[in-house]
Design an enzyme around this catalytic site. Structure first.
Site, PDB file in Angstrom:
ATOM      1  N   THR A   1       0.826  -1.210   0.000  1.00 39.03           N
ATOM      2  CA  THR A   1       0.000   0.000   0.000  1.00 39.03           C
ATOM      3  C   THR A   1       0.854   1.252   0.000  1.00 39.03           C
ATOM      4  O   THR A   1       1.997   1.234   0.494  1.00 39.03           O
ATOM      5  CB  THR A   1      -0.902   0.013   1.241  1.00 39.03           C
ATOM      6  OG1 THR A   1      -1.513   1.290   1.384  1.00 39.03           O
ATOM      7  CG2 THR A   1      -0.105  -0.270   2.504  1.00 39.03           C
TER       8      THR A   1
ATOM      9  N   LYS B   1       2.011  -3.280   7.361  1.00 37.38           N
ATOM     10  CA  LYS B   1       2.346  -3.492   5.961  1.00 37.38           C
ATOM     11  C   LYS B   1       3.789  -3.081   5.679  1.00 37.38           C
ATOM     12  O   LYS B   1       4.488  -3.738   4.886  1.00 37.38           O
ATOM     13  CB  LYS B   1       1.389  -2.722   5.051  1.00 37.38           C
ATOM     14  CG  LYS B   1      -0.012  -3.298   4.970  1.00 37.38           C
ATOM     15  CD  LYS B   1      -0.021  -4.711   4.403  1.00 37.38           C
ATOM     16  CE  LYS B   1       0.313  -4.747   2.926  1.00 37.38           C
ATOM     17  NZ  LYS B   1       0.221  -6.137   2.364  1.00 37.38           N
TER      18      LYS B   1
END
Length: 384
Positions: free
Chosen positions: A133, A163
């Site tokens: 992301t 992430k």
């Protein structure tokens, strides 16, 4: 070519599976744990396809993943399995640590053991594609700048921190063990089969139910929007043509404020499903207390994937959003049971803030997009 898609019952994962299965030369194994956001109904168009199979499993189960890799003779792993809801990460970060960090560690180990057992020719063609992301980069000022592949990481939420950690693990397995990996970072996706906790489907469905359309703060936060089918095409290119060790930013060149997104949805619905009495859906907009650590703006420079792999989005925001609204109007069979049984629009991620004026809340799906071509951002996070 044989693909293992993890998280393939989720929003983006199911789009990837549908896209790949359209190619008869591909065989696709979909591995998904089927958490709250996993939905096999999203795979209905391909559930009986000759080149598709589903396996319910957890990426933290190293042995199970390894068995599937060997059994299905996998050439490419596309790792989309992740907890991706920012507001849920504020309320319960533990699940994000387990899936996004521990899960990535486990699947990397399984992939490494499998890869080491391949012939030299097969080794050179194998890829582990990790889908990430733009939130790992932090945020940008409102007045310009874009994320590039070299922008330093500066995550703001438990989600984006998890992430970021997973991205670092993937790169480490490449540098230390030689595992051929590729990475991609993208911002907000939208389109059909989007779980209705996220901003666009939540606003569409709340409007149809004549409920408030909640907007965080003043609605000034800016996101770049990418139609999910364009993203699926990009991911195929990264997985099959990307250079090992490289990362690729994927973007839609469609920056909008959150308020602008909500207003555009209202205008589309005014034309397609007018309210009784003739009032505009804009009258349902309700400004609610902002969430903690809300990043101001994301924008991605996607020139590398355009230059190196020849990818460009086919949908702009107006065309893609029109397709999305039409899909929700025509497919209550998919979203109706979710709203009735799994998620009715209640607010999440308030942390220590007080209850907002409404219990319905907009949420962003952070996987992944870009902004208009222009000035490159300095590789830094701007202080809030």
């Amino acid at each position: 070519m044989n693909f293992l898609v993890t998280g393939g019952a989720g929003f983006i994962g199911s789009a990837v599976c549908r896209h790949l299965c359209a190619n008869p030369a591909y065989r696709v194994t979909n591995l998904d744990k089927l958490t709250y956001a996993g939905n096999l109904a999203s795979l209905r168009p391909i559930e009986n396809a000759h080149n598709y199979r589903f396996e319910q499993a957890d990426i933290r189960d190293e042995r199970a993943v390894l068995e599937i890799l060997r059994r299905d003779d996998i050439d490419i792993v596309m790792n989309l399995a992740a907890e991706s809801h920012v507001d849920r990460s504020i309320d319960g970060p533990g699940a994000f640590i387990e899936t996004n960090i521990v899960g990535t560690y486990r699947i990397l180990n399984a992939a490494l053991e499998y890869w080491r057992g391949l012939s030299e020719e097969r080794k050179s063609g194998f890829r582990f594609h990790h889908v990430s992301t733009d939130e790992v980069f932090g945020d940008l000022p409102f007045d310009g700048g874009m994320f590039v592949e070299e922008t330093p990481y500066a995550p703001s939420s438990p989600y984006s921190a998890s992430k970021a950690a997973s991205d670092h693990l993937v790169r480490a397995w490449h540098e230390t063990y030689g595992l051929p990996v590729v990475l991609s970072n993208c911002s907000n996706n939208y389109g059909p089969y989007h779980f209705p906790e996220k901003l666009i489907p939540l606003v569409i469905l709340n409007a149809l139910d004549e409920k408030p359309l909640p907007v965080y703060g003043a609605g000034a936060n800016v996101r770049d929007w990418l139609f999910v089918e364009d993203h699926a095409r990009a991911l195929e290119l990264v997985a099959t043509k990307g250079r090992p060790g490289e990362s690729y930013n994927v973007g839609g060149n469609s920056e909008r404020t959150n308020l602008g997104v909500v207003e555009t949805i209202c205008d589309l619905l005014d034309l397609r499903r007018p309210r009784r009495g003739g009032a505009s859906y804009r009258d349902l907009i309700a400004f609610v207390t902002d969430r903690p650590g809300h990043d101001r703006r994301y924008a991605i420079d996607a020139s590398k994937i355009a230059r190196d792999l020849g990818w460009a989005p086919r949908e702009d925001f107006d065309s893609g959003l029109a397709r999305t609204v039409d899909w929700y109007l025509d497919n209550k069979w998919w979203w109706g049971p979710i709203r009735e049984q799994r998620y009715a629009g209640e607010r999440l991620g308030q942390g220590s803030i007080e209850n907002s004026p409404t219990q319905n809340s907009p949420v962003e799906h952070k996987t992944f997009e870009s902004s208009p071509a222009g000035n490159r951002a300095e590789s830094r996070k701007v202080a809030t």
